[in-house]
Every structure is written in structure tokens, then in C-alpha cells.
Design an enzyme around this catalytic site. Sequence first.
Site: not given
Ligand code: ACO
Length: 361
Positions: A251, A306
Site C-alpha cells: 500500500h 483487498e
Molecule cells: N507484491 C510484490 N512486490 C510489491 C508489491 C506487491 N504487492 N507492492 C509493492 N511491491 C514492491 C515493488 O515491486 C517495488 O519493489 P522494487 O523497489 O524492488 O522494484 C516496491 O515494492 C515499491 O513499489 P511501488 O510500486 O513504488 O509501491 P507503490 O506505493 O507505488 O504501490 C500498490 C502501491 C500499487 C498498492 C502496490 O503495493 C501493488 O501493486 N499492490 C498489489 C495490488 C493491490 O493489492 N492493490 C490494491 C491496493 S489497496 C486499494 O487500492 C484499495
Amino acid sequence: MLQTRVDSGLDGVIVADTVMSEVDGEGGRLIVRGHGLQELVAGRGFEGVAALLWSGYGDGGNDEPAVRDGLAAARARAFADVPRLLAATKGLNPVEALRVGLAMLPDSDPTPHHYLVCGAMPVFLAALLNAHKGLSAIAPDPTLTTAQDLLRMIRGQRAGEVFEKGLDTYLATVADHGFNASTFTARVVGSTRAGLISSVLAALCALKGPLHGGAPGPVLDMLDEIGEAERARAWFDQALARGERLPGFGHRIYKVRDPRADVLKATVADMPMTAGRLAFAANVEKEALAALRRHKPGQRLDTNVEYYTATLLEALDVPRAAFTALFAVGRVAGWCAHIFEQEEGGRIIRPQSNYVGPRPQ
Ligand code: ACO
């Protein structure tokens, strides 16, 4: 002078004051108009949370009985549009079809627009799900709450109290959550004075992405693929080694567990016959968190809303393809509140970009 350091995700950028909600990412707490999440959900259903969010804004009266009556009347009003909706949405999935349904609502409709969109969405969603099964749409019942009526329209009869309460808790839990991507989108469109219906439609388009409200369906796909808790460790290691993101984890704001996950997990536990599935989901969750710590050390990734949304909606027997649309049925209350707030006090939202292309000689 123009600041030229670009943060493409706007991390930490504050763009407005709001009285609606605060997401405390370090403390794992959510406050909605002065109320902590647990207290909010225990004391009020969806209509009560909507009344709280809208209090002081909009026309048509926004105390809880007025909201309940307003939404019931709007559901009846929306039912008249169902034949047109079904004719226009053949072959579309529920969230795409809902997008069409919102687009069909005229700005000139005399129903207060926050009631109109919040009443239309459950009616449209139920009619779409019934049409998919070859069944006729069921007319709304104005004596019921949104959750009671939505389940009734989907199932053809009243669901038991535990299921109605479960859906009501879900809708109330997800009604508002700070400046998430869809809420921000609603406020950007609202800031142009395009109107509430257009702003809500834009927000729905933002919500449907797999990084935002599109995640719970993929959570269930993941649980199905894993199949047995013993296979989870290897499954996660392979998925993360391929660079995949685990749906239901991570998140932007929460660096600890999302507090909504616990509310929804407890709600699943109240449903009949869910003990086995819930124990499996909890074991898989532990493996996912351990795998994230191994593969993404220092990233502070935890369970988001989620993950247990998926198990709750599965327990409510909602088809997987409808999860995102159902999320919108709850979140629309928050979108409307933010649009009111934006329209009342905000200026047009118009940031700047840093031009990095070629310049004329
Ligand atoms: N699984 C694996 N790795 C992840 C995940 C995940 N769920 N979420 C973030 N990361 C990693 C990224 O790969 C990145 O790693 P790196 O630096 O080694 O490349 C690091 O964590 C940072 O990721 P960002 O993309 O900068 O994180 P951001 O804050 O932009 O993303 C998000 C937040 C979009 C929710 C992300 O965690 C994600 O894609 N989660 C999975 C989808 C999900 O569950 N979405 C629902 C969110 S809740 C809602 O909106 C209601």
C-alpha cells in the site's frame, strides 16, 4: 520558481485540506470524520457512514433517515433505466457495464445527484448480474437498506441477516479512504465543475485498475492456484522471482497492516461455513508476508484491504467478476463527499509538468 524534481507517484505531496478521512500509514489507523474505523463500522451501517460523510454538504437532507429514504427513492428511479442499460452493455464485464450505466445518467436529472449515483449503482449491478445468468432484473424494495436490497436483487430473495450485515459492514468499511487514486480523480474532475455524475464516472474508471480496486478478483485467482497452504511458499518464491506483484499486499500509505483487513477478516469469520477457507487464507497470508520479507527486504509490504475483501465477497457468493463493481457501490459515498468538499472550497486542480523534450533551436 518551478520545482523540477519529479515524483511520478506524488508520494507525500499534500494537495488539499479535508475533513473526510485520515489514513495513518505508520499507526495503521483510519479516521472517518472524527470516528475510528472499528467504532465507525460497529455503530453505523453504510447509510449511516454516507450520512456522516455528507453531513453539511449537498441538498436533499443528509441525516441517516433522509439518506436511507433518498437512496431508496434513487434505486426506484434507476430501475427505469435498466432496459436501456442492458441493451447497451451486452458482452461487457460488470465494471465496464457500470461505467456505461453512470455515463447514461443525465446531468439534468432532478434527483440529488449523490443519491442518484449511489442508488443507481446497486440496481445496475444486480440487473447486470441477473442478465448474465439469463434472469430478469428484480425491482428494488424501498423499505430495505442498500446492502439488504442489493443482496435481495442479486439472489431473488432476502439473504439471511448475517449475510446482509456482512455486506453492510463491507460497504461501510470501504466508503472512504483519504486521497486514494479514484478519490483524487473524482476531485480533479470535480474541480473543473464538470458535475458530480461525471466526477464519479471518472473515479470509477480509476478504481477499476488492478493496482487499485481491481485486486480482489486476482486474490481469489491466486488462492485457487496455490490450492494447498503447503504449496504457498514455493508459489510465492516463483511469482516474486518472476517480478510479479502479489494482489492484496502493499500500500502506498500503510507501512503496517491495513486496519480494514482485520475488520473484514472478522466479518468473514461470522459467516457460516467459512472456517476452513479462512484458515487457508490466513496460512497463505503468513507465507506471502514471509516471502515478501525475503524477496523485498526493507520494503515494508503488508496485507491490504483487498485480501480479506476477496474472502468476504466469496463468502457472500458474489461472482468474482463483480468484485470491483461492488467496491464502487461502497466507495461512491466517499467520492461524493470529496466532490462536495472540492466544489465548495477548492480551486481547479492544475499542476505542472517538467518539460524534458527537445526545444526549438
Ligand atoms: N507484491 C510484490 N512486490 C510489491 C508489491 C506487491 N504487492 N507492492 C509493492 N511491491 C514492491 C515493488 O515491486 C517495488 O519493489 P522494487 O523497489 O524492488 O522494484 C516496491 O515494492 C515499491 O513499489 P511501488 O510500486 O513504488 O509501491 P507503490 O506505493 O507505488 O504501490 C500498490 C502501491 C500499487 C498498492 C502496490 O503495493 C501493488 O501493486 N499492490 C498489489 C495490488 C493491490 O493489492 N492493490 C490494491 C491496493 S489497496 C486499494 O487500492 C484499495
